[in-house]
Design a protein around this motif. Sequence first.
Motif, mmCIF file in Angstrom:
data_model
loop_
_atom_site.group_PDB
_atom_site.id
_atom_site.type_symbol
_atom_site.label_atom_id
_atom_site.label_comp_id
_atom_site.label_asym_id
_atom_site.label_seq_id
_atom_site.Cartn_x
_atom_site.Cartn_y
_atom_site.Cartn_z
ATOM 1 N N TYR A 1 0.857 -1.185 0.000
ATOM 2 C CA TYR A 1 0.000 0.000 0.000
ATOM 3 C C TYR A 1 0.892 1.233 0.000
ATOM 4 O O TYR A 1 1.757 1.378 0.867
ATOM 5 C CB TYR A 1 -0.917 0.007 1.228
ATOM 6 N N ASN B 1 -0.592 4.453 -1.079
ATOM 7 C CA ASN B 1 -1.496 5.583 -1.263
ATOM 8 C C ASN B 1 -2.433 5.643 -0.063
ATOM 9 O O ASN B 1 -2.975 4.616 0.344
ATOM 10 C CB ASN B 1 -2.291 5.357 -2.554
ATOM 11 N N ASN C 1 -5.391 6.429 0.143
ATOM 12 C CA ASN C 1 -6.707 5.918 -0.226
ATOM 13 C C ASN C 1 -6.762 4.392 -0.228
ATOM 14 O O ASN C 1 -7.840 3.816 -0.244
ATOM 15 C CB ASN C 1 -7.130 6.451 -1.593
ATOM 16 N N ASP C 2 -5.608 3.724 -0.221
ATOM 17 C CA ASP C 2 -5.572 2.264 -0.172
ATOM 18 C C ASP C 2 -6.156 1.731 1.124
ATOM 19 O O ASP C 2 -6.548 0.584 1.208
ATOM 20 C CB ASP C 2 -4.132 1.747 -0.283
ATOM 21 N N CYS C 3 -6.227 2.565 2.139
ATOM 22 C CA CYS C 3 -6.700 2.147 3.460
ATOM 23 C C CYS C 3 -8.072 1.484 3.396
ATOM 24 O O CYS C 3 -8.351 0.557 4.127
ATOM 25 C CB CYS C 3 -6.728 3.336 4.405
ATOM 26 N N ARG C 4 -8.908 1.939 2.510
ATOM 27 C CA ARG C 4 -10.259 1.380 2.438
ATOM 28 C C ARG C 4 -10.258 -0.097 2.055
ATOM 29 O O ARG C 4 -11.242 -0.801 2.234
ATOM 30 C CB ARG C 4 -11.107 2.188 1.468
#
Length: 90
Positions: free
Chosen positions: A76, A78, A80-83
Amino acid sequence: IMTYINPKDDSKHQAAKNPYTVFEVLSKSTQRFDLTEKLANYKKIASLEQIVFAKKNEIYVLIYEKVGDHWLDTVYTNPNDCRFVRKCRF
């Protein structure tokens, strides 16, 4: 948790006997060792299901997850990858 003594300097350290997850912060000086020899040793721990490596000063998280007898890795880079990460808490 168990306590063991480092034979090189008699310092005491604590470690979990049967860890489920291991977290490592990567540094430039230890990254090669952490991602080769140390990773190989972690994968031999029977109770371990997840190994998480992260870089301190950049968005970079490498997660190894045990699926059956295999290890799958995901990177990961980014925010936004957390989602896509289970139980993600950045």
